[in-house]
Design a protein around this motif. Structure first.
Motif, PDB file in Angstrom:
ATOM      1  N   ARG A 188       0.808  -1.234   0.000  1.00  0.00           N
ATOM      2  CA  ARG A 188       0.000   0.000   0.000  1.00  0.00           C
ATOM      3  C   ARG A 188       0.837   1.278   0.000  1.00  0.00           C
ATOM      4  O   ARG A 188       0.303   2.360   0.238  1.00  0.00           O
ATOM      5  CB  ARG A 188      -0.968   0.021   1.183  1.00  0.00           C
ATOM      6  CG  ARG A 188      -1.919  -1.165   1.238  1.00  0.00           C
ATOM      7  CD  ARG A 188      -2.980  -0.993   2.301  1.00  0.00           C
ATOM      8  NE  ARG A 188      -3.820  -2.186   2.407  1.00  0.00           N
ATOM      9  CZ  ARG A 188      -4.884  -2.278   3.194  1.00  0.00           C
ATOM     10  NH1 ARG A 188      -5.238  -1.252   3.964  1.00  0.00           N
ATOM     11  NH2 ARG A 188      -5.585  -3.394   3.230  1.00  0.00           N
ATOM     12  N   THR A 189       2.120   1.157  -0.214  1.00  0.00           N
ATOM     13  CA  THR A 189       2.966   2.351  -0.307  1.00  0.00           C
ATOM     14  C   THR A 189       3.661   2.453  -1.666  1.00  0.00           C
ATOM     15  O   THR A 189       3.935   3.550  -2.132  1.00  0.00           O
ATOM     16  CB  THR A 189       4.033   2.345   0.811  1.00  0.00           C
ATOM     17  OG1 THR A 189       4.788   1.137   0.744  1.00  0.00           O
ATOM     18  CG2 THR A 189       3.369   2.459   2.170  1.00  0.00           C
ATOM     19  N   ASN A 200     -10.997  -1.417   1.498  1.00  0.00           N
ATOM     20  CA  ASN A 200     -12.393  -1.859   1.562  1.00  0.00           C
ATOM     21  C   ASN A 200     -12.601  -3.228   0.934  1.00  0.00           C
ATOM     22  O   ASN A 200     -13.707  -3.566   0.528  1.00  0.00           O
ATOM     23  CB  ASN A 200     -13.291  -0.832   0.859  1.00  0.00           C
ATOM     24  CG  ASN A 200     -13.335   0.487   1.583  1.00  0.00           C
ATOM     25  OD1 ASN A 200     -14.073   0.657   2.541  1.00  0.00           O
ATOM     26  ND2 ASN A 200     -12.521   1.443   1.126  1.00  0.00           N
ATOM     27  N   GLY A 201     -11.537  -4.011   0.862  1.00  0.00           N
ATOM     28  CA  GLY A 201     -11.646  -5.326   0.252  1.00  0.00           C
ATOM     29  C   GLY A 201     -12.415  -6.326   1.087  1.00  0.00           C
ATOM     30  O   GLY A 201     -12.960  -7.296   0.547  1.00  0.00           O
ATOM     31  N   PRO A 230     -15.227  -1.806  10.144  1.00  0.00           N
ATOM     32  CA  PRO A 230     -15.628  -0.903  11.224  1.00  0.00           C
ATOM     33  C   PRO A 230     -15.622   0.561  10.800  1.00  0.00           C
ATOM     34  O   PRO A 230     -15.834   1.440  11.632  1.00  0.00           O
ATOM     35  CB  PRO A 230     -14.554  -1.161  12.281  1.00  0.00           C
ATOM     36  CG  PRO A 230     -13.323  -1.450  11.475  1.00  0.00           C
ATOM     37  CD  PRO A 230     -13.791  -2.165  10.236  1.00  0.00           C
ATOM     38  N   ASP A 231     -15.396   0.832   9.502  1.00  0.00           N
ATOM     39  CA  ASP A 231     -15.185   2.213   9.058  1.00  0.00           C
ATOM     40  C   ASP A 231     -16.385   3.102   9.320  1.00  0.00           C
ATOM     41  O   ASP A 231     -16.242   4.266   9.717  1.00  0.00           O
ATOM     42  CB  ASP A 231     -14.827   2.236   7.572  1.00  0.00           C
ATOM     43  CG  ASP A 231     -13.432   1.676   7.310  1.00  0.00           C
ATOM     44  OD1 ASP A 231     -12.661   1.568   8.278  1.00  0.00           O
ATOM     45  OD2 ASP A 231     -13.128   1.332   6.161  1.00  0.00           O
ATOM     46  N   TYR A 232     -17.591   2.587   9.075  1.00  0.00           N
ATOM     47  CA  TYR A 232     -18.781   3.415   9.275  1.00  0.00           C
ATOM     48  C   TYR A 232     -18.950   3.786  10.747  1.00  0.00           C
ATOM     49  O   TYR A 232     -19.238   4.947  11.074  1.00  0.00           O
ATOM     50  CB  TYR A 232     -20.023   2.683   8.781  1.00  0.00           C
ATOM     51  CG  TYR A 232     -20.055   2.429   7.300  1.00  0.00           C
ATOM     52  CD1 TYR A 232     -19.923   3.475   6.388  1.00  0.00           C
ATOM     53  CD2 TYR A 232     -20.222   1.150   6.795  1.00  0.00           C
ATOM     54  CE1 TYR A 232     -19.959   3.252   5.026  1.00  0.00           C
ATOM     55  CE2 TYR A 232     -20.260   0.909   5.435  1.00  0.00           C
ATOM     56  CZ  TYR A 232     -20.124   1.955   4.551  1.00  0.00           C
ATOM     57  OH  TYR A 232     -20.160   1.725   3.203  1.00  0.00           O
ATOM     58  N   LEU A 233     -18.786   2.813  11.624  1.00  0.00           N
ATOM     59  CA  LEU A 233     -18.915   3.095  13.051  1.00  0.00           C
ATOM     60  C   LEU A 233     -17.813   4.024  13.530  1.00  0.00           C
ATOM     61  O   LEU A 233     -18.058   4.905  14.372  1.00  0.00           O
ATOM     62  CB  LEU A 233     -18.887   1.790  13.845  1.00  0.00           C
ATOM     63  CG  LEU A 233     -20.079   0.848  13.632  1.00  0.00           C
ATOM     64  CD1 LEU A 233     -19.861  -0.465  14.371  1.00  0.00           C
ATOM     65  CD2 LEU A 233     -21.367   1.509  14.081  1.00  0.00           C
ATOM     66  N   LEU A 234     -16.598   3.848  13.011  1.00  0.00           N
ATOM     67  CA  LEU A 234     -15.507   4.749  13.386  1.00  0.00           C
ATOM     68  C   LEU A 234     -15.785   6.165  12.903  1.00  0.00           C
ATOM     69  O   LEU A 234     -15.546   7.137  13.633  1.00  0.00           O
ATOM     70  CB  LEU A 234     -14.191   4.235  12.795  1.00  0.00           C
ATOM     71  CG  LEU A 234     -13.633   2.933  13.385  1.00  0.00           C
ATOM     72  CD1 LEU A 234     -12.402   2.486  12.612  1.00  0.00           C
ATOM     73  CD2 LEU A 234     -13.286   3.110  14.864  1.00  0.00           C
ATOM     74  N   ILE A 251      -4.012   4.043   6.107  1.00  0.00           N
ATOM     75  CA  ILE A 251      -3.702   3.080   5.051  1.00  0.00           C
ATOM     76  C   ILE A 251      -3.081   1.801   5.596  1.00  0.00           C
ATOM     77  O   ILE A 251      -3.100   0.757   4.942  1.00  0.00           O
ATOM     78  CB  ILE A 251      -2.763   3.721   4.005  1.00  0.00           C
ATOM     79  CG1 ILE A 251      -1.441   4.151   4.657  1.00  0.00           C
ATOM     80  CG2 ILE A 251      -3.440   4.883   3.316  1.00  0.00           C
ATOM     81  CD1 ILE A 251      -0.417   4.637   3.665  1.00  0.00           C
ATOM     82  N   ARG A 252      -2.560   1.837   6.821  1.00  0.00           N
ATOM     83  CA  ARG A 252      -1.989   0.648   7.434  1.00  0.00           C
ATOM     84  C   ARG A 252      -3.003  -0.095   8.303  1.00  0.00           C
ATOM     85  O   ARG A 252      -2.673  -1.087   8.936  1.00  0.00           O
ATOM     86  CB  ARG A 252      -0.767   1.024   8.277  1.00  0.00           C
ATOM     87  CG  ARG A 252       0.420   1.515   7.459  1.00  0.00           C
ATOM     88  CD  ARG A 252       1.613   1.833   8.335  1.00  0.00           C
ATOM     89  NE  ARG A 252       1.316   2.949   9.219  1.00  0.00           N
ATOM     90  CZ  ARG A 252       1.460   4.241   8.880  1.00  0.00           C
ATOM     91  NH1 ARG A 252       1.899   4.552   7.669  1.00  0.00           N
ATOM     92  NH2 ARG A 252       1.183   5.195   9.739  1.00  0.00           N
ATOM     93  N   GLY A 253      -4.239   0.414   8.356  1.00  0.00           N
ATOM     94  CA  GLY A 253      -5.280  -0.234   9.138  1.00  0.00           C
ATOM     95  C   GLY A 253      -5.336   0.186  10.583  1.00  0.00           C
ATOM     96  O   GLY A 253      -6.122  -0.367  11.358  1.00  0.00           O
TER      97      GLY A 253
END
Length: 416
Positions: free
Chosen positions: A78-79, A162-163, A168-172, A181-183
């Motif tokens: 991812r970099t 988003n694979g 948890p992205d919506y709740l965050l 990018i590293r989660g």
């Protein structure tokens, strides 16, 4: 053994079996009576809430449409630039999307992560498929020629992030946090943080409305409790009048009353109390006035039911023992009405935090509550995940308030 002894031994066993069968029939009958209610609650309450909570963590758009691309990016750091195989997999996945609506859902989802993804996905989707037999390097060259933005790492990072089908992205995001990018979970930028302020605004408005409902509803409920049953029933009809009209109609009526040339401003100006109209509409004041009017009966009814159960002889006994009427009211009568105050306050507060129509019609941009943004994500942005996450925040707040209320009531009962 005689016949009498055998009969005496058999009859108790038969009676016990008949008793067990009778109890089973009663239990089956009771279950049959409650079964329709259980099915109704399951269909209209439990299942929708479960679907809401599931949709708040579900992320199907990328996982279902770009499965080959996600697999090609599985080992990517991812970099650095993604491998050529990822370009080929992306071209294959986009070309394999049968419905344009699915491509639109994918584009909207990625656009919520990085601006410009919608136009990039849709333009690439319309240009596909490429000629068969191309190597991954040739596919990459075609895609970069089609749109140079495919060289930007941000779009590939959004796809890789988003694979997974569950996220948890919506709740965050609903509590102003995100994954980098590293989660790793981090706070969003100060300029992007909004939902915590909106949540605090929702709680503050609801708290003010609850306090005003208590201040207005307590003396009214006390007065009703001192009247005869006939008088109280007649006046209770007036209290229940707001239940007979819709929230939209009542909010529209307050627009007529609170506007610059409305009834209230003209009345104050005719009396000479003000020289110019007061700003009562499209601000926090108008929202609170209308919400207090709508929710006041929900405070009065629990208070009235508790006050009617308090014997009036308690106050007379306290006064006869030397206490002043005011001290007797606050020391003897009011503590016995705390359950009604708690129930009414909890009911008004919970209803307030979910209000949408009244703040939308009577409030300004800085007066909208969390439910407004749930409707915005549902009807305008078509982001069901974010809407469900905000709904989950409201549901969690409601459950926490109810748990606190139960704990307080239980502690008061134990002390009593």
């Amino acid at each position: 053994m005689t016949v009498t002894t055998i009969t005496a031994a058999v009859i108790p066993g038969n009676l016990a079996a008949q008793l067990r069968r009778s109890q089973r029939r009663k239990k089956a009958f009771a279950i049959s009576l409650t079964l329709p209610l259980l099915i109704f609650l399951l269909a209209t309450f439990i299942v929708p809430i479960g679907a809401l909570l599931m949709r708040a963590v579900e992320n199907p758009e990328v996982a279902s449409t770009l499965s080959h691309t996600v697999a090609a990016l599985d080992k990517w750091d991812r970099t650095s630039h993604p491998p050529d195989a990822a370009y080929a997999a992306l071209a294959t996945d986009l070309a394999g999307i049968a419905e344009q609506s699915d491509a639109g859902g994918l584009a909207r989802r990625l656009n919520s992560e990085i601006s410009g993804a919608r136009s990039l996905i849709m333009s690439t989707y319309r240009a596909l498929p490429f000629d068969a037999g191309l190597t991954p390097a040739q596919v990459k060259a075609h895609m970069l020629e089609l749109d140079p933005r495919w060289e930007d790492l941000g779009y590939w990072q959004a796809i890789a992030k988003n694979g997974s089908r569950w996220t948890p992205d919506y709740l965050l995001a609903s509590v102003d946090m995100k994954r980098n990018i590293r989660g790793e979970i981090v706070n969003v930028d100060a300029d992007s943080a909004a939902f915590f302020k909106i949540l605090m605004r929702t709680f503050s408005v609801s708290g003010v409305v609850t306090v005003f409902c208590l201040l207005l509803g307590y003396p009214l409920a006390y007065w009703l409790s001192t009247l005869t049953p006939r008088q109280a029933n007649i006046l209770m009809i007036l209290v229940l009048v707001p239940f007979w009209t819709s929230v939209l109609v009542r909010s529209a009526a307050w627009i007529v009353l609170l506007q610059t040339n409305g009834v209230i401003n003209r009345f104050f100006m005719d009396l000479g109390l003000i020289n110019e109209p007061l700003p009562l509409l499209f601000n926090r004041i108008g929202v609170i006035i209308a919400m207090v009017h709508i929710l006041l009966p929900f405070m009065i009814l629990p208070l009235y039911s508790v006050m009617k159960s308090v014997p009036p002889t308690y106050l007379r006994a306290a006064v006869s023992l030397g206490s002043s009427p005011l001290a007797a009211f606050f020391r003897v009568y009011m503590p016995q009405t705390f359950p009604g105050m708690g129930a009414g306050g909890l009911l008004v507060f919970i209803l307030s935090i979910g209000y949408y129509v009244t703040p939308a019609l009577l409030g300004g941009p800085d007066d909208q509550m969390l439910s407004y943004y749930i409707a915005q994500y549902t009807n305008v942005n078509v982001n069901w995940g974010m809407a469900c996450a905000l709904g989950a925040v409201l549901l969690s707040a409601t459950l926490v308030l109810y748990a606190v209320y139960r704990r307080v009531v239980k502690s008061e009962l134990s002390l009593g």
